[in-house]
Write a protein that holds these residues in place. Structure first.
Motif, PDB file in Angstrom:
ATOM      1  N   LYS A  84       1.531  13.808  -0.283  1.00 36.91           N
ATOM      2  CA  LYS A  84       0.895  12.559  -0.661  1.00 36.91           C
ATOM      3  C   LYS A  84      -0.266  12.205   0.269  1.00 36.91           C
ATOM      4  O   LYS A  84      -1.216  11.564  -0.128  1.00 36.91           O
ATOM      5  CB  LYS A  84       1.919  11.425  -0.644  1.00 36.91           C
ATOM      6  CG  LYS A  84       2.419  11.073  -2.038  1.00 36.91           C
ATOM      7  CD  LYS A  84       3.199   9.790  -1.995  1.00 36.91           C
ATOM      8  CE  LYS A  84       4.664  10.054  -1.786  1.00 36.91           C
ATOM      9  NZ  LYS A  84       5.427   8.841  -1.579  1.00 36.91           N
ATOM     10  N   ALA A  88      -4.670  10.428   0.354  1.00 36.47           N
ATOM     11  CA  ALA A  88      -4.822   9.139   1.030  1.00 36.47           C
ATOM     12  C   ALA A  88      -6.172   8.506   0.709  1.00 36.47           C
ATOM     13  O   ALA A  88      -6.279   7.312   0.501  1.00 36.47           O
ATOM     14  CB  ALA A  88      -4.669   9.308   2.530  1.00 36.47           C
ATOM     15  N   ALA A 162      -7.333   6.309   7.422  1.00 39.94           N
ATOM     16  CA  ALA A 162      -6.360   5.269   7.746  1.00 39.94           C
ATOM     17  C   ALA A 162      -6.772   3.909   7.194  1.00 39.94           C
ATOM     18  O   ALA A 162      -5.930   3.150   6.713  1.00 39.94           O
ATOM     19  CB  ALA A 162      -6.166   5.189   9.259  1.00 39.94           C
ATOM     20  N   ALA A 163      -8.050   3.608   7.267  1.00 36.38           N
ATOM     21  CA  ALA A 163      -8.500   2.275   6.851  1.00 36.38           C
ATOM     22  C   ALA A 163      -8.860   2.238   5.362  1.00 36.38           C
ATOM     23  O   ALA A 163      -9.278   1.206   4.858  1.00 36.38           O
ATOM     24  CB  ALA A 163      -9.698   1.831   7.690  1.00 36.38           C
ATOM     25  N   HIS A 164      -8.692   3.372   4.654  1.00 32.39           N
ATOM     26  CA  HIS A 164      -8.997   3.440   3.226  1.00 32.39           C
ATOM     27  C   HIS A 164     -10.429   3.049   2.925  1.00 32.39           C
ATOM     28  O   HIS A 164     -10.682   2.207   2.062  1.00 32.39           O
ATOM     29  CB  HIS A 164      -8.037   2.565   2.410  1.00 32.39           C
ATOM     30  CG  HIS A 164      -6.616   2.800   2.742  1.00 32.39           C
ATOM     31  ND1 HIS A 164      -5.943   3.939   2.360  1.00 32.39           N
ATOM     32  CD2 HIS A 164      -5.749   2.078   3.481  1.00 32.39           C
ATOM     33  CE1 HIS A 164      -4.715   3.891   2.841  1.00 32.39           C
ATOM     34  NE2 HIS A 164      -4.565   2.776   3.520  1.00 32.39           N
TER      35      HIS A 164
ATOM     36  N   ALA B   2      -3.832  -0.935  -0.746  1.00 35.86           N
ATOM     37  CA  ALA B   2      -3.582  -0.740   0.684  1.00 35.86           C
ATOM     38  C   ALA B   2      -3.449  -2.109   1.358  1.00 35.86           C
ATOM     39  O   ALA B   2      -4.131  -3.058   0.987  1.00 35.86           O
ATOM     40  CB  ALA B   2      -4.737   0.043   1.308  1.00 35.86           C
ATOM     41  N   TYR B   4      -3.609  -4.685   4.618  1.00 35.55           N
ATOM     42  CA  TYR B   4      -4.348  -4.920   5.862  1.00 35.55           C
ATOM     43  C   TYR B   4      -3.865  -6.201   6.516  1.00 35.55           C
ATOM     44  O   TYR B   4      -3.466  -7.142   5.837  1.00 35.55           O
ATOM     45  CB  TYR B   4      -5.846  -5.073   5.594  1.00 35.55           C
ATOM     46  CG  TYR B   4      -6.503  -3.857   4.990  1.00 35.55           C
ATOM     47  CD1 TYR B   4      -7.148  -2.923   5.793  1.00 35.55           C
ATOM     48  CD2 TYR B   4      -6.475  -3.645   3.614  1.00 35.55           C
ATOM     49  CE1 TYR B   4      -7.754  -1.801   5.237  1.00 35.55           C
ATOM     50  CE2 TYR B   4      -7.069  -2.530   3.054  1.00 35.55           C
ATOM     51  CZ  TYR B   4      -7.708  -1.608   3.866  1.00 35.55           C
ATOM     52  OH  TYR B   4      -8.300  -0.515   3.324  1.00 35.55           O
ATOM     53  N   PRO B  93      -7.430  -3.052  -3.066  1.00 36.94           N
ATOM     54  CA  PRO B  93      -7.706  -1.647  -3.429  1.00 36.94           C
ATOM     55  C   PRO B  93      -8.207  -0.784  -2.268  1.00 36.94           C
ATOM     56  O   PRO B  93      -7.815   0.365  -2.139  1.00 36.94           O
ATOM     57  CB  PRO B  93      -8.787  -1.756  -4.511  1.00 36.94           C
ATOM     58  CG  PRO B  93      -8.640  -3.128  -5.068  1.00 36.94           C
ATOM     59  CD  PRO B  93      -8.164  -3.988  -3.936  1.00 36.94           C
ATOM     60  N   ASP B  94      -9.099  -1.322  -1.428  1.00 37.54           N
ATOM     61  CA  ASP B  94      -9.654  -0.491  -0.359  1.00 37.54           C
ATOM     62  C   ASP B  94     -10.333  -1.355   0.692  1.00 37.54           C
ATOM     63  O   ASP B  94     -10.367  -2.585   0.583  1.00 37.54           O
ATOM     64  CB  ASP B  94     -10.635   0.545  -0.926  1.00 37.54           C
ATOM     65  CG  ASP B  94     -11.771  -0.121  -1.697  1.00 37.54           C
ATOM     66  OD1 ASP B  94     -12.338  -1.085  -1.184  1.00 37.54           O
ATOM     67  OD2 ASP B  94     -12.072   0.334  -2.821  1.00 37.54           O
ATOM     68  N   LEU B  95     -10.910  -0.704   1.701  1.00 35.31           N
ATOM     69  CA  LEU B  95     -11.522  -1.437   2.816  1.00 35.31           C
ATOM     70  C   LEU B  95     -12.703  -2.299   2.379  1.00 35.31           C
ATOM     71  O   LEU B  95     -12.926  -3.376   2.939  1.00 35.31           O
ATOM     72  CB  LEU B  95     -11.970  -0.465   3.920  1.00 35.31           C
ATOM     73  CG  LEU B  95     -12.462  -1.153   5.199  1.00 35.31           C
ATOM     74  CD1 LEU B  95     -11.318  -1.851   5.918  1.00 35.31           C
ATOM     75  CD2 LEU B  95     -13.152  -0.186   6.139  1.00 35.31           C
ATOM     76  N   PRO B 117      -5.882  -1.803   9.177  1.00 38.61           N
ATOM     77  CA  PRO B 117      -5.036  -1.271   8.097  1.00 38.61           C
ATOM     78  C   PRO B 117      -3.572  -1.145   8.528  1.00 38.61           C
ATOM     79  O   PRO B 117      -3.290  -0.908   9.692  1.00 38.61           O
ATOM     80  CB  PRO B 117      -5.631   0.119   7.830  1.00 38.61           C
ATOM     81  CG  PRO B 117      -6.319   0.497   9.092  1.00 38.61           C
ATOM     82  CD  PRO B 117      -6.780  -0.790   9.731  1.00 38.61           C
ATOM     83  N   MET B 118      -2.681  -1.316   7.592  1.00 40.90           N
ATOM     84  CA  MET B 118      -1.259  -1.037   7.831  1.00 40.90           C
ATOM     85  C   MET B 118      -1.059   0.461   7.637  1.00 40.90           C
ATOM     86  O   MET B 118      -1.783   1.095   6.879  1.00 40.90           O
ATOM     87  CB  MET B 118      -0.396  -1.782   6.819  1.00 40.90           C
ATOM     88  CG  MET B 118      -0.657  -3.260   6.779  1.00 40.90           C
ATOM     89  SD  MET B 118       0.663  -4.138   7.587  1.00 40.90           S
ATOM     90  CE  MET B 118      -0.069  -5.737   7.809  1.00 40.90           C
ATOM     91  N   PRO B 122      -1.239   4.104   0.430  1.00 40.11           N
ATOM     92  CA  PRO B 122      -1.172   3.624  -0.947  1.00 40.11           C
ATOM     93  C   PRO B 122       0.054   4.181  -1.638  1.00 40.11           C
ATOM     94  O   PRO B 122       0.442   5.327  -1.399  1.00 40.11           O
ATOM     95  CB  PRO B 122      -2.449   4.170  -1.581  1.00 40.11           C
ATOM     96  CG  PRO B 122      -2.901   5.264  -0.681  1.00 40.11           C
ATOM     97  CD  PRO B 122      -2.322   5.022   0.666  1.00 40.11           C
TER      98      PRO B 122
END
Lengths: 415, 124
Positions: A84, A88, A162-164, B2, B4, B93-95, B117-118, B122
Motif C-alpha cells: 500500500k 502513498a 509523508a505530507a501527501h 489524509a 493533518y 484529500p491532500d496537502l 501530516p499524520m 490514506p
C-alpha cells in the motif's frame, strides 16, 4: 562519440522526464520512479550497443523502467506486506482536466516545485527528477557535498510522500501562482549558471544555463499560452546569447557596453526576439499585462537589437524599468533602473537615486557598490570611488566580477 | 484522504494577559467569531475531525510510565518560548487542500499555523 552513445545521450535528454513522470503517475512514488528510470538507462547502456537502438527509444525505456519498478514493488511486498505504501502518493482527487496541459511531466514539475518544499530542495529535486542530472552533478553545480545533496533530495521525496503533496497540475485558480513558482526555480538554476556564486573555478556555468533553458523550453511546450513562460525563455536566450562575450580571455567579466558584439549568438538572439515580438503582439491585442519576465526579456531585446552599444535606446529601457517597478518594486530593480538612468540623464542623477539605498538591505549587495564606484569614477570622485570598489570587492563572490572590479579600482589615479 | 494536525502557537504568558495576547478585546472577539465561522465551514465541507484550544503549558503534567512506577513531573514536556495553544485535526484529500485551510485558519485566529501530516496514510 559513437552513434549509439549519441542515441543514449539524446534519449536521456528527451525521455528522462517522460519516463520518471509516467512511472510516478503509475506507481505513485517518486523514489520508485527515479530508481527504475535510472536502471532503465543503465540497461540501455548495456543492451543498445549489442542489440542496436530500438526504433522507439522512449517506449523501450518506459517499458523497461516499468518492469524494474514492478520487480522492486514485488520484492518489497514480499519482504513486508506494505504494498500500500507504493500508492502513498496517490492521485484519486477529482479535478478538471486542463486539456493540452495535462501531461505527466507537468505534474512532475509542479510536484518538484511545490511551495511546501524548501527552495533549495525544489531546485535539487527539479534538476534530478525533471532534468535527469545525477546527484554528484547537482552537488558539484551548487558546491555542496554529494552526501548533503543526496540527503536534501531524499528528504524532499520523503516529505512529498509523508505530507501527501499531490501529484497533479494545480487547479486553474492556483495555476498562475504555481507556474510562477516553477519559473522562479528555473530562473534560479539559470542564474546560478550565469553568475556562479561561491569560489567556483568557472565563473559561468554553461551546463546550468543550458539545462535551465532546456527545462524552460519543456515548460513552454506544455504551457504554450503562458506569457511569463515565453518571457522567461526569451530572457534566458537573450542572456545566453552573450555568454561567450561576457568573460574575457583572462577570466574577467566584460560589461555589456564593452562586449564584443560579434561574438554574440545571433540564432539565440533571433529566437529571443521572436518570442518578445510574439508577446508584444498578444499584449497589443488586449492580452494580459506582461509580468516581470516578459518585461525583463523586452529590456534585453532592446540591448541586443543594436550592433553598437552607443546606439542603445536608453529612454526605452528606462520606460521598461518603470513598467517593471510597477510589478516588482524590489530594490534590485530600482538599482538597475538607476543604471539605465545614468546613461540617459547622467551619472549625477543616477548616483542620487542609488545613494538612497545605502544602509538598506541592498547595502550588502555587491552590485550596489560596484555601480556607485563606477558612477563616482565617471564624476571624477576618485577617493570615494576607490572606497566603493573596496566595499564591492568585499561582497563580490564571482571570480570574473572580482577580476573586473579589481582592475577598475587599480586604474583609478592615486588620490 | 489524509489527516493533518494544524496547530497554533503562542507564549505561555498570554494566558495571564487580559485579552489572551490579542491587541484588544474587540480584536479577540473578532478572532473568536472568525474562528467559529471557519470551524462551521470545516464541518460543512466534511474536513473537520476535531478542534480545541489548549490551556497554558504550565498546567501540563508529564508522566514517564516506562519504569516500575510511573514518574510524574509538573510542567510541559520541553521548555520552550512558545507552546501549542490550539489545534485542529482535519481530514482532507491532500496537502494543497490542507494549506488552503491553514491560510484561512491563520487569518481567523491571527497566528501562524503549522500543518503536520499524520502518519496514518490514506485509506485503501
Amino acid at each position: 562519440m559513437t552513434s549509439i552513445a549519441e542515441a543514449i545521450t539524446r534519449a536521456h535528454q528527451e525521455e528522462w522526464a517522460r519516463v520518471v513522470a509516467s512511472l510516478a503517475r503509475r506507481f505513485g512514488d517518486l523514489d520508485i520512479a527515479e530508481e527504475a528510470a535510472a536502471e532503465a538507462f543503465t540497461v540501455a547502456v548495456e543492451r543498445w550497443p549489442l542489440d542496436g537502438v530500438p526504433p522507439n527509444p522512449g517506449a523501450w525505456l518506459t517499458t523497461t523502467a516499468n518492469r524494474r519498478a514492478i520487480d522492486r514493488i514485488r520484492r518489497e511486498s514480499k519482504r513486508d506486506d506494505k504494498q500500500k505504501e507504493a500508492v502513498a502518493m496517490h492521485d484519486d482527487t477529482p479535478h478538471e482536466p486542463l486539456g493540452a496541459i495535462e501531461d505527466d511531466r507537468l505534474r512532475l514539475l509542479f510536484t518538484c516545485c511545490h511551495p511546501a518544499l524548501a527552495p533549495e530542495a525544489r531546485i535539487a529535486l527539479t534538476l534530478r527528477m525533471v532534468g535527469g542530472l545525477t546527484v554528484p552533478e547537482i552537488a558539484n553545480a551548487f558546491l555542496v557535498q554529494e552526501t548533503t545533496m543526496g540527503q536534501r533530495i531524499t528528504r524532499a521525496k520523503n516529505k512529498i510522500k509523508a505530507a501527501h503533496i499531490p501529484y497533479r497540475v494545480p487547479e486553474a485558480a492556483d495555476l498562475p501562482e504555481r507556474v510562477s513558482g516553477v519559473l522562479a526555480v528555473l530562473f534560479l538554476v539559470f542564474n546560478e549558471g550565469y553568475l556562479s556564486s561561491g569560489d567556483h573555478e568557472n565563473p559561468v556555468r554553461g551546463d546550468l544555463t543550458l539545462e535551465a533553458i532546456r527545462l524552460t523550453r519543456l515548460v513552454r511546450v506544455l504551457l504554450p499560452e503562458d506569457g511569463e513562460v515565453a518571457g522567461l525563455l526569451a530572457l534566458m536566450l537573450l542572456i545566453e546569447a552573450r555568454r561567450t562575450a561576457r568573460v574575457s580571455a583572462n577570466g574577467e567579466l566584460v560589461r555589456l557596453d564593452e562586449q564584443d558584439r560579434g561574438a554574440w549568438d545571433l540564432a539565440l538572439i533571433g529566437e529571443g526576439h521572436a518570442l518578445v515580438r510574439e508577446r508584444l503582439a498578444v499584449v497589443a491585442n488586449g492580452g494580459p499585462r506582461p509580468g516581470r519576465y516578459q518585461i525583463l526579456a523586452a529590456i534585453n531585446a532592446v540591448h541586443t537589437s543594436v550592433r553598437d552599444a552607443r546606439d542603445t535606446d536608453w529612454s526605452q529601457i528606462v520606460a521598461l524599468y518603470d513598467q517593471l517597478i510597477r510589478v516588482d518594486s524590489s530594490p534590485i530593480v530600482r538599482l538597475n533602473r538607476a543604471i539605465a538612468v545614468a546613461e540617459l540623464d547622467g551619472p549625477e542623477v543616477a548616483l542620487a537615486e542609488i545613494d538612497r539605498h545605502l544602509g538598506s538591505s541592498l547595502d550588502e549587495y555587491h552590485a550596489l557598490h560596484a555601480t556607485r564606484a563606477d558612477l563616482l569614477r565617471r564624476l571624477g570622485r576618485s577617493a570615494e570611488s576607490r572606497a566603493a570598489y573596496d566595499r564591492a570587492l568585499e561582497l563580490a563572490e564571482n571570480s570574473a566580477e572580482v577580476a573586473l572590479l579589481t582592475r577598475r579600482r587599480d586604474q583609478l589615479g592615486r588620490a | 484522504m489524509a489527516k493533518y494536525l494544524m496547530s497554533v502557537w503562542g507564549a505561555d504568558s498570554i494566558y495571564e494577559e487580559e485579552n489572551y495576547g490579542y491587541a484588544s478585546e474587540e480584536e479577540m472577539m473578532r478572532s473568536f467569531e472568525a474562528t467559529g465561522k471557519f470551524n462551521d465551514k470545516l464541518q460543512q465541507e466534511g474536513y473537520f475531525v476535531f478542534a480545541d484550544g489548549l490551556d497554558a503549558a504550565k498546567t501540563a503534567t508529564v508522566v514517564d510510565g516506562q519504569g516500575e512506577k510511573p514518574v510524574i513531573t509538573d510542567g510541559p514536556y520541553a521548555e520552550a518560548k512558545e507552546y501549542m495553544a490550539g489545534f485542529w485535526i482535519i481530514d482532507v484529500p491532500d496537502l494543497d487542500v490542507a494549506l488552503k485551510l491553514a491560510a484561512e485558519a491563520s487569518a481567523a485566529c491571527l497566528g501562524k499555523v503549522e500543518v503536520r501530516p499524520m502518519q496514518t496514510g490514506p485509506e485503501a
